[in-house]
Design a protein around this motif. Structure first.
Motif, PDB file in Angstrom:
ATOM      1  N   HIS A  44       0.493   4.909   0.818  1.00  0.00           N
ATOM      2  CA  HIS A  44      -0.488   6.213   1.450  1.00  0.00           C
ATOM      3  C   HIS A  44      -0.936   7.226   0.475  1.00  0.00           C
ATOM      4  N   GLY A  45      -2.173   7.282   0.415  1.00  0.00           N
ATOM      5  CA  GLY A  45      -2.860   8.035  -0.375  1.00  0.00           C
ATOM      6  C   GLY A  45      -3.032   7.767  -1.706  1.00  0.00           C
ATOM      7  N   THR A 105       0.895  -1.272   0.083  1.00  0.00           N
ATOM      8  CA  THR A 105      -0.102   0.059   0.066  1.00  0.00           C
ATOM      9  C   THR A 105       0.752   1.184  -0.052  1.00  0.00           C
TER      10      THR A 105
END
Length: 161
Positions: free
Chosen positions: A71-72, A69
């Motif tokens: 972030h954002g 992942t």
């Protein structure tokens, strides 16, 4: 949206069902390395689950090393070669390897069942035992790594003083 699992006896939480289906999509190449995973909202709609359940499914795949992942930006499928080996050292859980070509566990059948099949409870117990053992080993490894990190932090703070 996918239909609910046919077996009412399968007591695994919904996030595990979603994670299993997403794992199959990744391993069968329907979601390719580097591609973005569906958003939380899309997963909610696809599986008919709550926000936290969809997040839980992604967390399982992230913990297994299948996805990462940013972030954002979202979650993406980790790189792997043509043989399906992931560059992050992904090893599927033992219960998954043992049963990847089988259908989901069904309720135990008895000799008196309409289809005449034999009981299958032993296989499920073996899977759960293997999963439990794997979790225990991972937990012990996790605790050891946490201790090492704490030691390194204390050594670093001592050297800076």
């Amino acid at each position: 949206m996918s239909p609910a699992p046919e077996s009412k006896q399968d007591r695994r939480p919904p996030y595990q069902h979603a994670a299993d289906e997403l794992r199959r999509d990744i391993l069968q190449g329907r979601i390719k390395p580097g591609e973005q995973m569906p958003s939380i909202r899309e997963l909610q709609e696809r599986f008919g689950v709550a926000n936290m359940t969809a997040r839980g499914a992604l967390n399982v795949l992230r913990d297994e090393g299948l996805i990462y992942t940013i972030h954002g930006r979202g979650s993406f499928v980790a790189d792997h070669d043509a043989a399906g080996e992931f560059s992050v050292g992904y090893t599927p859980p033992a219960w998954y390897l043992a049963n990847r070509d089988k259908t989901p566990p069904q309720a135990e059948q008895t000799e008196g069942s309409p289809d005449g099949s034999e009981a299958t409870g032993g296989t499920l117990i073996e899977m759960l035992t293997a999963l439990r053992d794997e979790l225990r080993a991972l937990s012990a490894e996790h605790q050891e790594l946490r201790r090492e990190v704490e030691e390194l932090k204390s050594q670093q703070s001592k050297s800076q003083s």
